[in-house]
Design a protein around this motif. Structure first.
Motif, PDB file in Angstrom:
ATOM      1  N   LYS A  29      -9.398   0.599   0.659  1.00 29.05           N
ATOM      2  CA  LYS A  29      -9.400   1.673   1.452  1.00 29.05           C
ATOM      3  C   LYS A  29      -8.562   1.423   2.704  1.00 29.05           C
ATOM      4  CE  LYS A  29     -13.977   2.464   1.531  1.00 29.05           C
ATOM      5  NZ  LYS A  29     -15.280   2.978   1.803  1.00 29.05           N
ATOM      6  N   VAL A  30      -8.815  -0.002   3.165  1.00 32.83           N
ATOM      7  CA  VAL A  30      -7.935  -0.522   4.303  1.00 32.83           C
ATOM      8  C   VAL A  30      -6.466  -0.774   3.988  1.00 32.83           C
ATOM      9  CG1 VAL A  30      -7.802  -2.427   5.854  1.00 32.83           C
ATOM     10  CG2 VAL A  30      -9.989  -1.594   5.336  1.00 32.83           C
ATOM     11  N   ALA A  31      -6.308  -1.173   2.908  1.00 35.48           N
ATOM     12  CA  ALA A  31      -5.045  -1.195   2.570  1.00 35.48           C
ATOM     13  C   ALA A  31      -4.181   0.022   2.222  1.00 35.48           C
ATOM     14  CB  ALA A  31      -4.721  -2.047   1.107  1.00 35.48           C
ATOM     15  N   LEU A  32      -4.667   0.905   1.451  1.00 34.63           N
ATOM     16  CA  LEU A  32      -4.153   2.359   1.456  1.00 34.63           C
ATOM     17  C   LEU A  32      -3.865   2.757   2.942  1.00 34.63           C
ATOM     18  CD1 LEU A  32      -3.118   4.462  -0.341  1.00 34.63           C
ATOM     19  CD2 LEU A  32      -5.367   5.355  -0.555  1.00 34.63           C
ATOM     20  N   ARG A  33      -4.759   2.996   3.682  1.00 41.61           N
ATOM     21  CA  ARG A  33      -4.700   3.529   5.016  1.00 41.61           C
ATOM     22  C   ARG A  33      -3.424   2.804   5.590  1.00 41.61           C
ATOM     23  NH1 ARG A  33      -9.606   2.962   6.535  1.00 41.61           N
ATOM     24  NH2 ARG A  33     -10.455   4.836   5.600  1.00 41.61           N
ATOM     25  N   SER A  34      -3.329   1.508   5.532  1.00 39.87           N
ATOM     26  CA  SER A  34      -2.523   0.588   6.330  1.00 39.87           C
ATOM     27  C   SER A  34      -0.969   1.402   5.952  1.00 39.87           C
ATOM     28  CB  SER A  34      -2.845  -0.738   6.584  1.00 39.87           C
ATOM     29  OG  SER A  34      -3.941  -1.149   6.982  1.00 39.87           O
ATOM     30  N   ALA A  35      -1.070   1.081   4.544  1.00 41.72           N
ATOM     31  CA  ALA A  35       0.312   1.323   3.765  1.00 41.72           C
ATOM     32  C   ALA A  35       0.885   3.019   4.062  1.00 41.72           C
ATOM     33  CB  ALA A  35       0.031   1.151   2.393  1.00 41.72           C
ATOM     34  N   GLN A  53       5.724   1.988   0.559  1.00 43.60           N
ATOM     35  CA  GLN A  53       5.796   2.703  -0.289  1.00 43.60           C
ATOM     36  C   GLN A  53       5.917   2.353  -1.872  1.00 43.60           C
ATOM     37  OE1 GLN A  53       9.976   4.005   0.927  1.00 43.60           O
ATOM     38  NE2 GLN A  53       8.982   5.223   2.805  1.00 43.60           N
ATOM     39  N   ARG A  54       6.225   1.114  -2.350  1.00 43.65           N
ATOM     40  CA  ARG A  54       5.976   0.703  -3.393  1.00 43.65           C
ATOM     41  C   ARG A  54       4.652   0.575  -3.697  1.00 43.65           C
ATOM     42  NH1 ARG A  54       8.882  -1.120  -7.400  1.00 43.65           N
ATOM     43  NH2 ARG A  54       8.307  -3.065  -8.649  1.00 43.65           N
ATOM     44  N   ALA A  55       4.033  -0.144  -2.870  1.00 44.65           N
ATOM     45  CA  ALA A  55       2.346  -0.446  -2.920  1.00 44.65           C
ATOM     46  C   ALA A  55       1.634   0.829  -3.096  1.00 44.65           C
ATOM     47  CB  ALA A  55       1.941  -1.317  -1.632  1.00 44.65           C
ATOM     48  N   ALA A  60      -1.053   4.176  -7.077  1.00 45.02           N
ATOM     49  CA  ALA A  60      -1.086   5.289  -7.743  1.00 45.02           C
ATOM     50  C   ALA A  60      -0.852   5.303  -9.407  1.00 45.02           C
ATOM     51  CB  ALA A  60      -0.424   6.578  -7.104  1.00 45.02           C
ATOM     52  N   GLY A  61      -0.507   4.260  -9.664  1.00 44.85           N
ATOM     53  CA  GLY A  61      -0.080   3.890 -11.123  1.00 44.85           C
ATOM     54  C   GLY A  61       1.130   4.717 -11.730  1.00 44.85           C
TER      55      GLY A  61
END
Length: 111
Positions: A29-35, A53-55, A60-61
Motif C-alpha cells: 500500500k505504501v509503495a503503491l501510494r508513493s509510486a 510508472q514501470r513499478a 498491475a501485472g
C-alpha cells in the motif's frame, strides 16, 4: 506508521512469514501510494517518474515476468508437472508446520 516492535518476539519461519505478510499488505500500500504520487509529480525527475510508472505497471501485472527479471514464483497454470509437485510439497510442509504450531483443540468447530 505501522508498529513493528512485535517482530522482535518472532524468529525463524514465523518472522519470515510475518515480514512477507507485512510487505504484501502494508508495504504494498505504501509503495503503491508513493509510486502513484511520483507518477503524477510533474516536477519529479523524468527517470524517477519512469521508474515509478514501470513499478505500477508491474504491480498491475501489465508487464511480462521476463521483463521484470523477477524471482516471483510462476502461476500454477505456467508450471510443468515437476514444478507443480514441488509446489505441492512446499505447501504441504508449510501446512504441517502451521498446524504443529497451532495445535487444535479436539472440540474445534473446524474439525
Amino acid at each position: 506508521m505501522v508498529d513493528l516492535d512485535y517482530l522482535d518476539d518472532l524468529d525463524g519461519e514465523d518472522l519470515t512469514l510475518e515480514i512477507v505478510r507485512l510487505a504484501k499488505t502494508e508495504g504494498a500500500k505504501v509503495a503503491l501510494r508513493s509510486a502513484m504520487e511520483l507518477c503524477a509529480d510533474k516536477k519529479a525527475p523524468a527517470q524517477a517518474r519512469a521508474s515509478a510508472q514501470r513499478a505500477v505497471l508491474q504491480l498491475a501485472g501489465l508487464l511480462d515476468r521476463r521483463d521484470r527479471g523477477s524471482d516471483l514464483p510462476r502461476d500454477l497454470h505456467e508450471m510443468n508437472g515437476e514444478e507443480l509437485r514441488e509446489e505441492l510439497a512446499r505447501l504441504s510442509e508449510r501446512t504441517r508446520a502451521v498446524r504443529a504450531r497451532h495445535k487444535r483443540r479436539p472440540d474445534d468447530v473446524f474439525d
